[in-house]
Design an enzyme around this catalytic site. Structure first.
Site, PDB file in Angstrom:
ATOM      1  N   GLU A   1       9.727  15.214  15.944  1.00 13.16           N
ATOM      2  CA  GLU A   1      10.178  15.297  14.530  1.00 13.16           C
ATOM      3  C   GLU A   1       9.489  16.487  13.693  1.00 13.16           C
ATOM      4  OE1 GLU A   1       8.968  11.813  12.371  1.00 13.16           O
ATOM      5  OE2 GLU A   1      11.327  11.948  11.569  1.00 13.16           O
TER       6      GLU A   1
ATOM      7  N   GLU B   1       9.580   1.071  11.011  1.00 14.19           N
ATOM      8  CA  GLU B   1      10.537   2.135  10.688  1.00 14.19           C
ATOM      9  C   GLU B   1       9.873   3.415  11.064  1.00 14.19           C
ATOM     10  OE1 GLU B   1      13.618  -0.170   7.731  1.00 14.19           O
ATOM     11  OE2 GLU B   1      12.952   1.922   7.405  1.00 14.19           O
TER      12      GLU B   1
ATOM     13  N   CYS C   1      13.796  10.593   7.680  1.00  7.46           N
ATOM     14  CA  CYS C   1      13.634  10.105   9.133  1.00  7.46           C
ATOM     15  C   CYS C   1      15.201  10.327  10.018  1.00  7.46           C
ATOM     16  CB  CYS C   1      13.058   8.731   9.096  1.00  7.46           C
ATOM     17  SG  CYS C   1      14.061   7.515   7.926  1.00  7.46           S
TER      18      CYS C   1
ATOM     19  N   LYS D   1       0.844  -1.140   0.102  1.00  7.06           N
ATOM     20  CA  LYS D   1       0.118  -0.047   0.144  1.00  7.06           C
ATOM     21  C   LYS D   1       0.819   1.097  -0.083  1.00  7.06           C
ATOM     22  CE  LYS D   1      -1.720   3.074   2.044  1.00  7.06           C
ATOM     23  NZ  LYS D   1      -1.569   4.430   1.687  1.00  7.06           N
TER      24      LYS D   1
HETATM   25  O1  TXE Z   1       2.535   9.619   7.675  1.00  2.00           O
HETATM   26  P1  TXE Z   1       1.661   8.442   8.318  1.00  2.00           P
HETATM   27  P2  TXE Z   1       2.243  11.017   7.139  1.00  2.00           P
HETATM   28  C1  TXE Z   1       6.408  11.264   9.987  1.00  2.00           C
HETATM   29  C2  TXE Z   1       6.756  12.762   9.692  1.00  2.00           C
HETATM   30  C3  TXE Z   1       5.632  13.392   9.115  1.00  2.00           C
HETATM   31  C4  TXE Z   1       4.587  12.457   9.771  1.00  2.00           C
HETATM   32  C5  TXE Z   1       3.199  12.428   8.960  1.00  2.00           C
HETATM   33  O2  TXE Z   1       7.247  13.507  10.809  1.00  2.00           O
HETATM   34  O3  TXE Z   1       5.314  14.690   9.239  1.00  2.00           O
HETATM   35  O4  TXE Z   1       5.085  11.414   9.908  1.00  2.00           O
HETATM   36  O5  TXE Z   1       3.397  11.784   7.432  1.00  2.00           O
HETATM   37  C6  TXE Z   1      -0.428   4.861   5.939  1.00  2.00           C
HETATM   38  N1  TXE Z   1      -3.682   2.180   8.809  1.00  2.00           N
HETATM   39  N2  TXE Z   1       7.026  10.558   8.689  1.00  2.00           N
HETATM   40  O6  TXE Z   1       0.809  11.287   7.678  1.00  2.00           O
HETATM   41  O7  TXE Z   1       0.238   8.842   8.559  1.00  2.00           O
HETATM   42  C7  TXE Z   1      -0.324   6.053   4.760  1.00  2.00           C
HETATM   43  O8  TXE Z   1      -1.403   6.005   4.092  1.00  2.00           O
HETATM   44  C8  TXE Z   1      -2.544   1.990   7.904  1.00  2.00           C
HETATM   45  C9  TXE Z   1       8.279   9.864   8.982  1.00  2.00           C
HETATM   46  O9  TXE Z   1       2.590  10.556   5.616  1.00  2.00           O
HETATM   47  O10 TXE Z   1       2.554   7.398   9.106  1.00  2.00           O
HETATM   48  C10 TXE Z   1       1.130   5.935   4.360  1.00  2.00           C
HETATM   49  O11 TXE Z   1       0.947   5.092   3.381  1.00  2.00           O
HETATM   50  N3  TXE Z   1      -1.854   2.623   7.056  1.00  2.00           N
HETATM   51  C11 TXE Z   1       8.619   8.590   8.251  1.00  2.00           C
HETATM   52  C12 TXE Z   1       1.851   5.487   5.468  1.00  2.00           C
HETATM   53  O12 TXE Z   1       0.689   4.788   6.372  1.00  2.00           O
HETATM   54  C13 TXE Z   1      -2.001   3.833   7.400  1.00  2.00           C
HETATM   55  C14 TXE Z   1       8.044   8.966   6.805  1.00  2.00           C
HETATM   56  C15 TXE Z   1       2.718   6.668   6.420  1.00  2.00           C
HETATM   57  O13 TXE Z   1       1.727   7.399   6.767  1.00  2.00           O
HETATM   58  C16 TXE Z   1      -2.909   4.403   8.472  1.00  2.00           C
HETATM   59  C17 TXE Z   1       7.012   9.707   6.543  1.00  2.00           C
HETATM   60  C18 TXE Z   1      -3.978   3.476   8.983  1.00  2.00           C
HETATM   61  N4  TXE Z   1      -4.844   4.000   9.958  1.00  2.00           N
HETATM   62  C19 TXE Z   1       6.394  10.606   7.557  1.00  2.00           C
HETATM   63  N5  TXE Z   1      -2.956   5.684   8.304  1.00  2.00           N
HETATM   64  C20 TXE Z   1       9.885   8.095   8.370  1.00  2.00           C
HETATM   65  N6  TXE Z   1      10.026   7.308   9.191  1.00  2.00           N
HETATM   66  O14 TXE Z   1      10.722   8.436   7.435  1.00  2.00           O
HETATM   67  C21 TXE Z   1      -1.984   6.023   7.443  1.00  2.00           C
HETATM   68  N7  TXE Z   1      -1.527   5.005   6.856  1.00  2.00           N
END
Ligand code: TXE
Length: 499
Positions: A390, A259, A292, A184
């Site tokens: 973060e 991660e 990250c 996904k």
């Molecule tokens: O992340 P999400 P977002 C951090 C960074 C950023 C914040 C928000 O601080 O500002 O996260 O980013 C899926 N059930 N990182 O909103 O929500 C979603 O569709 C299952 C750090 O994008 O964690 C996407 O594919 N899946 C990070 C994935 O989860 C769900 C990189 C990540 O989304 C879901 C990105 C649910 N209920 C953001 N809700 C890093 N470690 O590098 C969302 N998703």
């Protein structure tokens, strides 16, 4: 004509906007709009999957599993190497699409990110074929044989900051180990996942071995994490979402690899090579800080703080911000309007709390849109949000310390523990300090270098588990110990005769 409706032309590259399930394209009735951070214009209408598409994808992956798992490892690896070749052949297309989709620099995609995505398949294909396994053990004359059985169906959920690279980092070892996958991708940057499906198909990956369900986290991600048909769940994203994902997976007792975010320190001692320290500090603006691993908390020894900060400022002022499709651009835009507002909120609250912006602090006035100016904050209050949470934007804080003890205490003062970078000219000090840091990766006088065979992951709230080399196979397989007695062999025929 029918098909053309589902093809978006993205900077000259055709991309299918439908799901890829069981070896064919599948449409959903509803779509979501994918926009480019470059100018906030729509790039594509993408199929919005939900529970029904997830069901189909998990069923396809489960149906494909026995044959893929039974294939000799050399044959699986050969297909995965062809897949790596396919990525390498399409580095330019993948770079263009990813850059338009997530706003990261095209030069990084061309030179680093896309070749690394190919390496994620090649490395784990080679590892599975040539290095996976242990010599038999012996206990009281018995032989113990350790095997790595594929676990089944792996669900992979990825974020937008490096969508293809982070997907392949999970899919490579999962497939090499003999599992099948449902991916996904992130709704903010979903398109390279579709190209990956094409490349995998052309490489001869059997139908159902890799499936891609597009959609939002809530609609497509949530049913995937809660699905009883998955055997492993690899998630990269934020801590709050990770909590929801872990709860969803709990009822099926599915092993997780997480991660998550970080708030890594860059610790600069007075004995450091200052040019190197300045380079490493400025490097943190890469990908507009949406990394990250980024070391956004600069901790510098008091005696050199002024000199160091002035030099970082001078270099940061020279960064060229603009369109990521231009090879000369150093820093681009943030992913989305909500994310931009989030970053701005962090900076505004830090300033209200007493921090001083000596660079940036808001949108780049010449560019507008989602271009957040490189920002450096001084005098952040110890323990405040800006030095513990973060931000995921181009925002560095600079704080000072006056002893090793204080440096270690400050470096460890967050709930995260993804990485830490030390800059020092003293080898013994490097050993002393790195031993006391809570971090999955410590870099000494360097940054971002890592072999695919080395363990990667986070301590604290930065994650669960480690991947890379054998650690990936520990996660994506069921490890089996077969204990064989030295006696008791009667021969198959004799045994049959005994009834
Ligand atoms: O992340 P999400 P977002 C951090 C960074 C950023 C914040 C928000 O601080 O500002 O996260 O980013 C899926 N059930 N990182 O909103 O929500 C979603 O569709 C299952 C750090 O994008 O964690 C996407 O594919 N899946 C990070 C994935 O989860 C769900 C990189 C990540 O989304 C879901 C990105 C649910 N209920 C953001 N809700 C890093 N470690 O590098 C969302 N998703």
């Amino acid at each position: 004509m029918e098909q053309a409706q589902h093809i978006a032309i993205v900077d000259g590259v055709p991309v299918d906007t439908r799901h890829w399930i069981g070896g064919r394209r599948v449409t959903s009735r509803s779509t979501f709009t994918d926009r480019s951070p470059i100018d906030e214009t729509p790039v594509a209408e993408v199929s919005a999957g939900g529970a029904a598409e997830v069901d189909k994808a998990v069923a396809a992956a489960r149906a494909a599993f026995p044959a893929w798992a039974a294939l000799p490892v050399s044959e699986r690896s050969a297909i995965l190497r062809r897949l790596a070749d396919g990525i390498e052949a399409r580095v330019e297309d993948l770079s263009r699409v990813e850059t338009r989709d997530n706003g990261s620099l095209i030069r990084s995609h061309r030179r680093g990110v896309m070749p690394r995505s190919a390496a994620n398949f090649r490395y784990f294909a080679d590892f599975a074929e040539k290095e996976l396994g242990h010599p038999d053990m012996e206990v009281r004359g018995h032989r113990e044989r350790i095997g790595y059985d594929p676990a089944g169906v792996v669900a992979v959920i990825t974020p937008w900051n490096a969508p293809l690279m982070l997907a392949t980092w999970r899919i490579g070892p999962a497939l090499a180990a003999g599992n099948t996958v449902v991916l996904k991708p992130p709704e903010w940057a979903p398109l390279t996942a579709s190209l990956l499906a094409d490349i995998a198909h052309e490489a001869g990956l059997p139908a159902g071995v890799l499936n891609v369900v597009q959609g939002t986290g809530r609609q497509a991600g949530a049913p995937l994490t809660a699905h009883p048909g998955i055997d492993r769940l690899a998630f990269t994203g934020s801590v709050p979402t990770a909590g929801v994902v872990a709860a969803a997976a709990a009822s099926n007792i599915v092993p997780l690899s997480f991660e998550l975010g970080g708030k890594s320190p860059l610790v600069v001692f007075a004995d450091a090579d200052l040019d190197l320290a300045v380079d490493l500090a400025v490097e943190q603006f890469d990908n507009a800080g949406q990394v990250c691993l980024g070391a956004f908390r600069i901790l510098v020894e008091e005696t050199i703080a002024q000199d160091f900060t002035e030099r970082v400022l001078e270099r940061a002022r020279q960064l060229r911000q603009g369109d990521p499709r231009d090879e000369d651009t150093d820093i681009s835009a943030l992913i989305s309007r909500p994310h931009f507002e989030r970053v701005q909120g962090f900076v505004d609250r830090a300033i209200a709390d007493g921090a001083r912006a000596v660079l940036g602090g808001g949108p780049n006035p010449d560019l507008g849109g989602l271009y957040f100016a490189p920002t450096i904050l001084l005098d952040a209050a110890p323990g405040s949000e800006i030095v513990t949470e973060e931000v995921f934007g181009p925002v560095l804080t600079v704080q000072t310390f006056s002893s090793e003890e204080q440096a270690v205490a400050m470096a460890n003062a967050t709930r995260f523990g993804l990485a830490a970078t030390l800059v020092t000219g003293d080898r013994e000090r490097a050993d002393r300090i790195s031993a006391r840091l809570r971090a999955g990766t410590v870099w000494v006088n360097c940054f971002f270098v890592r072999d695919l065979g080395a363990p990667f992951g986070g301590s604290g709230k930065s994650g669960i588990g480690r991947e890379g080399g054998i650690w990936s196979f520990d996660f994506y397989t069921d490890i089996k110990n077969t204990v064989i007695a030295p006696s008791g062999w009667t021969g198959g025929q004799e045994r049959a005769n005994h009834g």
